[in-house]
Design a protein around this motif. Structure first.
Motif, PDB file in Angstrom:
ATOM      1  N   CYS A  18       0.850  -1.193   0.000  1.00 27.18           N
ATOM      2  CA  CYS A  18       0.000   0.000   0.000  1.00 27.18           C
ATOM      3  C   CYS A  18       0.885   1.242   0.000  1.00 27.18           C
ATOM      4  N   ASP A  19       0.519   2.251  -0.772  1.00 21.08           N
ATOM      5  CA  ASP A  19       1.303   3.478  -0.918  1.00 21.08           C
ATOM      6  C   ASP A  19       0.777   4.553   0.035  1.00 21.08           C
ATOM      7  N   SER A  20       1.656   5.074   0.905  1.00 22.35           N
ATOM      8  CA  SER A  20       1.251   6.140   1.822  1.00 22.35           C
ATOM      9  C   SER A  20       1.401   7.523   1.201  1.00 22.35           C
ATOM     10  N   ASN A  21       2.248   7.638   0.164  1.00 27.00           N
ATOM     11  CA  ASN A  21       2.450   8.914  -0.534  1.00 27.00           C
ATOM     12  C   ASN A  21       2.894  10.031   0.421  1.00 27.00           C
ATOM     13  N   SER A  22       3.590   9.665   1.499  1.00 24.76           N
ATOM     14  CA  SER A  22       4.043  10.640   2.509  1.00 24.76           C
ATOM     15  C   SER A  22       2.894  11.438   3.102  1.00 24.76           C
ATOM     16  N   ASN A  23       1.701  10.868   3.102  1.00 23.43           N
ATOM     17  CA  ASN A  23       0.505  11.556   3.568  1.00 23.43           C
ATOM     18  C   ASN A  23      -0.068  10.783   4.757  1.00 23.43           C
ATOM     19  N   THR A  24      -0.247  11.471   5.877  1.00 28.28           N
ATOM     20  CA  THR A  24      -0.697  10.794   7.100  1.00 28.28           C
ATOM     21  C   THR A  24      -2.044  10.115   6.909  1.00 28.28           C
ATOM     22  N   ARG A  25      -2.963  10.788   6.248  1.00 28.94           N
ATOM     23  CA  ARG A  25      -4.297  10.201   6.056  1.00 28.94           C
ATOM     24  C   ARG A  25      -4.229   8.957   5.177  1.00 28.94           C
ATOM     25  N   MET A  26      -3.453   9.013   4.093  1.00 28.00           N
ATOM     26  CA  MET A  26      -3.320   7.856   3.214  1.00 28.00           C
ATOM     27  C   MET A  26      -2.590   6.718   3.923  1.00 28.00           C
ATOM     28  N   GLY A  27      -1.558   7.047   4.704  1.00 28.86           N
ATOM     29  CA  GLY A  27      -0.832   6.017   5.431  1.00 28.86           C
ATOM     30  C   GLY A  27      -1.703   5.334   6.470  1.00 28.86           C
ATOM     31  N   MET A  28      -2.508   6.123   7.171  1.00 34.91           N
ATOM     32  CA  MET A  28      -3.417   5.555   8.160  1.00 34.91           C
ATOM     33  C   MET A  28      -4.463   4.666   7.490  1.00 34.91           C
ATOM     34  N   ARG A  29      -4.901   5.079   6.298  1.00 32.12           N
ATOM     35  CA  ARG A  29      -5.859   4.258   5.551  1.00 32.12           C
ATOM     36  C   ARG A  29      -5.242   2.908   5.199  1.00 32.12           C
ATOM     37  N   CYS A  30      -3.938   2.909   4.836  1.00 36.62           N
ATOM     38  CA  CYS A  30      -3.241   1.651   4.573  1.00 36.62           C
ATOM     39  C   CYS A  30      -3.298   0.745   5.788  1.00 36.62           C
ATOM     40  N   GLY A  31      -2.952   1.305   6.951  1.00 39.31           N
ATOM     41  CA  GLY A  31      -2.941   0.507   8.170  1.00 39.31           C
ATOM     42  C   GLY A  31      -4.305  -0.040   8.522  1.00 39.31           C
ATOM     43  N   VAL A  32      -5.332   0.786   8.440  1.00 38.50           N
ATOM     44  CA  VAL A  32      -6.691   0.351   8.776  1.00 38.50           C
ATOM     45  C   VAL A  32      -7.151  -0.756   7.840  1.00 38.50           C
ATOM     46  N   ASN A  33      -6.953  -0.566   6.536  1.00 41.30           N
ATOM     47  CA  ASN A  33      -7.415  -1.565   5.570  1.00 41.30           C
ATOM     48  C   ASN A  33      -6.694  -2.896   5.736  1.00 41.30           C
ATOM     49  N   MET A  34      -5.390  -2.840   6.010  1.00 41.03           N
ATOM     50  CA  MET A  34      -4.626  -4.075   6.179  1.00 41.03           C
ATOM     51  C   MET A  34      -5.004  -4.800   7.473  1.00 41.03           C
ATOM     52  N   LEU A  35      -5.198  -4.062   8.545  1.00 39.59           N
ATOM     53  CA  LEU A  35      -5.516  -4.693   9.828  1.00 39.59           C
ATOM     54  C   LEU A  35      -6.948  -5.235   9.855  1.00 39.59           C
ATOM     55  N   LEU A  36      -7.866  -4.522   9.209  1.00 40.62           N
ATOM     56  CA  LEU A  36      -9.264  -4.958   9.200  1.00 40.62           C
ATOM     57  C   LEU A  36      -9.579  -5.904   8.044  1.00 40.62           C
ATOM     58  N   GLY A  37      -8.669  -5.974   7.060  1.00 41.53           N
ATOM     59  CA  GLY A  37      -8.933  -6.827   5.912  1.00 41.53           C
ATOM     60  C   GLY A  37     -10.085  -6.322   5.074  1.00 41.53           C
ATOM     61  N   GLN A  38     -10.020  -5.059   4.683  1.00 36.45           N
ATOM     62  CA  GLN A  38     -11.102  -4.471   3.908  1.00 36.45           C
ATOM     63  C   GLN A  38     -10.547  -3.748   2.681  1.00 36.45           C
ATOM     64  N   ARG A  39     -11.444  -3.368   1.781  1.00 36.67           N
ATOM     65  CA  ARG A  39     -11.101  -2.648   0.551  1.00 36.67           C
ATOM     66  C   ARG A  39     -10.046  -3.398  -0.282  1.00 36.67           C
ATOM     67  N   GLY A  40     -10.253  -4.709  -0.407  1.00 37.15           N
ATOM     68  CA  GLY A  40      -9.388  -5.524  -1.254  1.00 37.15           C
ATOM     69  C   GLY A  40      -8.191  -6.134  -0.544  1.00 37.15           C
ATOM     70  N   TYR A  41      -7.990  -5.828   0.728  1.00 38.41           N
ATOM     71  CA  TYR A  41      -6.870  -6.385   1.487  1.00 38.41           C
ATOM     72  C   TYR A  41      -7.351  -7.528   2.375  1.00 38.41           C
ATOM     73  N   GLU A  42      -6.448  -8.480   2.617  1.00 32.40           N
ATOM     74  CA  GLU A  42      -6.699  -9.523   3.595  1.00 32.40           C
ATOM     75  C   GLU A  42      -6.113  -9.094   4.934  1.00 32.40           C
ATOM     76  N   PRO A  43      -6.684  -9.573   6.045  1.00 30.26           N
ATOM     77  CA  PRO A  43      -6.107  -9.224   7.350  1.00 30.26           C
ATOM     78  C   PRO A  43      -4.655  -9.674   7.434  1.00 30.26           C
ATOM     79  N   VAL A  44      -3.786  -8.823   7.941  1.00 32.80           N
ATOM     80  CA  VAL A  44      -2.353  -9.113   7.972  1.00 32.80           C
ATOM     81  C   VAL A  44      -1.933  -9.633   9.346  1.00 32.80           C
ATOM     82  N   SER A  45      -0.861 -10.411   9.338  1.00 26.42           N
ATOM     83  CA  SER A  45      -0.273 -10.905  10.580  1.00 26.42           C
ATOM     84  C   SER A  45       0.873 -10.029  11.052  1.00 26.42           C
ATOM     85  N   ALA A  46       1.369  -9.158  10.170  1.00 22.68           N
ATOM     86  CA  ALA A  46       2.439  -8.224  10.515  1.00 22.68           C
ATOM     87  C   ALA A  46       2.423  -7.087   9.506  1.00 22.68           C
ATOM     88  N   ILE A  47       2.949  -5.934   9.931  1.00 20.58           N
ATOM     89  CA  ILE A  47       3.052  -4.762   9.060  1.00 20.58           C
ATOM     90  C   ILE A  47       4.513  -4.368   8.952  1.00 20.58           C
TER      91      ILE A  47
END
Length: 268
Positions: free
Chosen positions: A86-115
């Motif tokens: 996931c690309d954060s683009n040096s943007n806090t909002r985009m980076g946080m969206r990456c983390g939320v989607n990966m941890l929750l397994g949403q918007r095309g991502y599967e839940p992750v075991s590590a970041i």
């Protein structure tokens, strides 16, 4: 940014992520970072790790790309790793969206075991706080803010580079060793810049020489095309009027590139 830091972070994440034994099962590692805004080599390093790891158990991949660069002895036959990027683009909002989607397994991502990620402390702070709630380890290849050394606040956070306190110590030793009468530290107003500025300021105070340092904060302006040269020029003018001949800059690369361009125009 060192590609070695990125590769090392992924290997540490693979080693610390929880996974279940039994039937063959993948576990997923999420990798986020400033790919488009800073360096595409971050994404390339993740892909290289994925291919090199597969060589350890996939004969077809090994035949196509050669022997593993990093051979893993006694690899568990049931262990499989899947990378999601996931690309954060040096943007806090985009980076946080990456983390939320990966941890929750949403918007095309599967839940992750590590970041794995990221680079900016301003993004790592909310992502690490959320990952701790999910008890998911996060291994950063940047995020040098001293605040992450607090394992009560960030119990699942690790990083493969030292925190910025060591850099602040080196800056202060430079001032002392070369008998610099006075210096200015220009910092970005985000966790990395503020932490580094605080570090060198505290060392000066501990030596009873706070008078030798002045600090000038520059607004944090993340994201492509959002850097305001006018804001930087105002702060450079403040720093110039202080009259110190030595200036330290405490900024991440994306902030520094914009700042240095303006500084050159202003004759610094």
């Amino acid at each position: 940014m060192s590609v070695a830091h990125i590769a090392r972070a992924i290997f540490v994440a693979a080693a610390t992520a929880p996974w279940r034994t039994g039937a063959l099962e993948e576990f997923s590692i999420g990798v986020y970072g400033p790919f488009t805004s800073l360096d595409m080599r971050i994404a390339a390093s993740a892909v290289m790790f994925d291919l090199d790891f597969q060589k350890n158990f996939d004969a077809e991949v090994r035949a196509r790309f050669g022997e593993p660069i990093v051979a893993i002895p006694d690899l568990h036959p049931e262990l499989r790793v899947k990378l999601q990027v996931c690309d954060s683009n040096s943007n806090t909002r985009m980076g946080m969206r990456c983390g939320v989607n990966m941890l929750l397994g949403q918007r095309g991502y599967e839940p992750v075991s590590a970041i794995v990620g990221g680079w900016h402390s301003s993004i790592c702070i909310p992502v690490a706080s959320l990952a701790a709630q999910f008890e998911v380890p996060q291994v950063a290849f940047g995020c040098a803010s001293p605040s992450f050394s607090n394992k009560i606040s960030y119990p699942y956070f690790l990083r493969t580079m030292p925190h910025s306190t060591l850099l602040g110590k080196a800056m202060w030793q430079f001032v002392e060793h070369f008998l610099v009468p006075s210096a200015t530290i220009v910092y970005a107003q985000e966790p990395y810049g503020e932490g580094l500025s605080q570090s060198i300021t505290e060392m000066a105070a501990a030596s009873g020489q706070s008078f030798r340092l002045s600090a000038v904060g520059v607004p944090y302006m993340p994201g492509i095309g959002r850097y305001d040269p006018g804001e930087a020029r105002k702060k450079i003018d403040v720093a110039k009027r202080l009259g110190h001949r030595v200036m330290f800059v405490a900024m991440t690369a994306d902030q520094g590139s914009g700042f240095y361009a303006v500084a050159r125009e202003e004759g610094l």
